[in-house]
Design a protein around this motif. Structure first.
Motif, PDB file in Angstrom:
ATOM      1  N   GLU A 199       0.844  -1.178   0.000  1.00 49.59           N
ATOM      2  CA  GLU A 199       0.000   0.000   0.000  1.00 49.59           C
ATOM      3  C   GLU A 199       0.888   1.240   0.000  1.00 49.59           C
ATOM      4  N   ARG A 259      -3.362   3.790  -2.620  1.00 42.68           N
ATOM      5  CA  ARG A 259      -3.231   2.876  -3.761  1.00 42.68           C
ATOM      6  C   ARG A 259      -2.526   1.587  -3.351  1.00 42.68           C
ATOM      7  N   ARG A 293      -0.014  -1.469  -4.982  1.00 44.03           N
ATOM      8  CA  ARG A 293       0.914  -1.680  -6.085  1.00 44.03           C
ATOM      9  C   ARG A 293       1.512  -3.073  -6.029  1.00 44.03           C
ATOM     10  N   GLU A 348      -0.803  -1.489 -11.040  1.00 49.15           N
ATOM     11  CA  GLU A 348      -1.582  -0.727 -10.075  1.00 49.15           C
ATOM     12  C   GLU A 348      -3.026  -0.783 -10.551  1.00 49.15           C
ATOM     13  N   GLU A 358      -6.953  -0.261 -11.433  1.00 50.49           N
ATOM     14  CA  GLU A 358      -7.868   0.863 -11.660  1.00 50.49           C
ATOM     15  C   GLU A 358      -9.280   0.317 -11.703  1.00 50.49           C
ATOM     16  N   PRO A 405      -8.972   1.874  -7.779  1.00 51.68           N
ATOM     17  CA  PRO A 405      -8.146   1.261  -6.738  1.00 51.68           C
ATOM     18  C   PRO A 405      -8.818   0.088  -6.028  1.00 51.68           C
TER      19      PRO A 405
END
Length: 167
Positions: A107, A111, A113, A124, A126, A128
């Motif tokens: 984190e 967000r 990752r 990442e 989309e 989130p």
């Protein structure tokens, strides 16, 4: 029992568990016995075991929302010793086949990752969402994980990223 991984010898299992109201801890057990041994890592969970016998641990492991969890990634020899903290905000990790690098789901702000190696962002989601169960292929040419999009009650699907330059 939250997690379990085989050690390189194929006869030892390293696992994270909380027994009888006690806090989470990391244990080892050999397949030829039923007796587990605590590694004395109270509040930690095991994320991965490398091919060279090094543990990736989640120190201060805590659930943040549903099945989402966070902790501080640390490295520690399977034979014992003090863990060495590496990175905060880590949910999951896996070792490269040679045991030198880690792929992590972590984190950063609001967000999530996927990084491999640490610091190189591979993915990442989309919008989130979150990711879990990262695994590097035995040849080291792919990274798989489960993506949990927002609004699906924690359900998700398996995703794969090819690391070869031709794909």
């Amino acid at each position: 029992v939250l997690t379990a991984r085989f050690a390189p010898d194929g006869q030892t299992v390293v696992y994270g568990a909380a027994w009888e109201g006690e806090p989470l801890d990391v244990f080892t057990v050999r397949l030829d016995t039923r007796e587990s041994r605590s590694m004395g890592m109270t509040g930690a969970d095991v994320l991965a075991v490398s091919s060279v016998g090094e543990l990736a641990l989640s120190l201060g492991h805590r659930f943040t929302l549903g099945w989402e969890s966070r902790g501080t990634l640390a490295r520690m020899p399977l034979g014992g010793g003090a863990p060495r903290e590496v990175l905060e905000g880590v949910q999951d990790a896996d070792w490269s086949p040679d045991g030198q690098n880690l792929a992590v789901v972590r984190e950063v702000g609001a967000r999530r990752r996927l990084e491999y190696p640490i610091g190189r962002v591979l993915y990442e989601p989309e919008p989130p969402g979150w990711m879990s169960d990262v695994r590097i292929s035995p040849r080291g040419d792919q990274v798989a994980f489960i993506e949990h999009p927002v609004g699906l009650d924690g359900r998700g699907g398996v995703e794969r990223i090819s690391l070869s330059s031709s794909n």
